[in-house]
Design a protein around this motif. Structure first.
Motif: not given
Length: 289
Positions: A106-110
């Motif tokens: 999954q794509d997450v905030d950084i």
């Protein structure tokens, strides 16, 4: 897609061979295609990621929050996916994931902070001083579960507030603070629930600021952080934003995901769903058995 486990002998020392064997055993149980890379030195660890610059694999940190942060910054301009196997003194990002994340890629905030990135928490003030002090955090004579607490006691007795300037949402906050925390996820310090309303896919940061506190109030705030009670203290404020600047007239030593970062000015910005991670709860549970 293959799992690449990054195992650093200079961190794990005499537990390295046992970790390698456990990774093999659990990976075969979960039918993973995998490769284990054992780095003998820090220089080996810096160089090994170059082999995977042009691949699309799941590069897996075996270590604590600092190891995850270093790997994140190595992988930021590649097509690889970040994963982790928790080990070491600080596994707060794993704690957050076990409580909040779904399994899968999954794509997450950084968060970009100057020319680096973090995924968990950045802190300034007393929290950064504690996290950056190797005499506590990596002291083999202190049980790993007590190292952060030992630092808390020492800095509680010796700490002097920092003058920080916080620019956010067109406003300027200029004052002496005990601590300032910027949360992308929720935990730090081995289970302190410092940023309880942070999510990792909402494009927002939770910022917590504790004003200058006397010793009695500081003790109350620190002790209440385990269950997020610090947010009820009148000297503690919090807000959400997608970007902010923290600066000082003097060089400030911050801590991002367990790694020190020094500067006079820290510009932070959320990069929404900008980086892929792979999370597998049952694999981590099997590694912990």
């Amino acid at each position: 897609m293959k799992y690449i486990y990054i195992v650093n002998r200079f961190n794990l020392k005499n537990r390295t061979d046992g970790m390698v064997e456990k990774l093999r055993k659990v990976s075969e149980k979960h039918h993973r295609e995998y490769e284990i890379v054992v780095n003998e030195t820090v220089e080996d660890a810096k160089n090994c990621i170059r082999e995977f610059q042009n691949t699309r694999d799941i590069i897996t940190s075996v270590g604590g929050d600092g190891s995850i942060n270093l790997l994140l910054n190595d992988l930021i301009n590649t097509q690889n996916i970040l994963s982790f196997v928790p080990f070491g003194t600080g596994n707060d990002f794993c704690r957050f994931c076990m409580e909040n994340m779904e399994d899968g890629i999954q794509d997450v905030d950084i968060v970009r902070i100057n020319d680096r990135y973090f995924i968990n928490v950045a802190c300034f003030g007393i929290d950064a001083d504690i996290a950056n002090d190797d005499s506590f955090i990596h002291n083999r004579w202190i049980p790993s579960s007590m190292r952060y607490n030992a630092g808390v006691i020492y800095y509680f007795l010796t700490y002097k507030p920092r003058s920080l300037r916080i620019e956010v949402n067109g406003e300027l906050i200029d004052k002496e603070v005990t601590t300032a925390v910027v949360g992308n996820a929720q935990y730090y310090g081995g289970g302190y629930h410092v940023s309880p309303y942070s999510e990792i896919k909402d494009g927002q940061l939770e910022v917590i600021v504790a004003d200058r506190l006397n010793k009695v109030s500081m003790a109350k705030v620190i002790l209440s952080m385990k269950d997020a009670g610090h947010l009820k203290h009148p000297a503690v404020s919090s807000f959400k934003t997608d970007r902010l600047v923290i600066s000082s007239e003097e060089t400030v030593c911050a801590n991002i995901d367990g790694e020190p970062l020094k500067a006079q000015c820290f510009e932070m910005e959320v990069l929404p769903k900008a980086f892929p991670i792979a999370f597998d709860r049952s694999f981590i549970e099997d590694m912990r058995k």
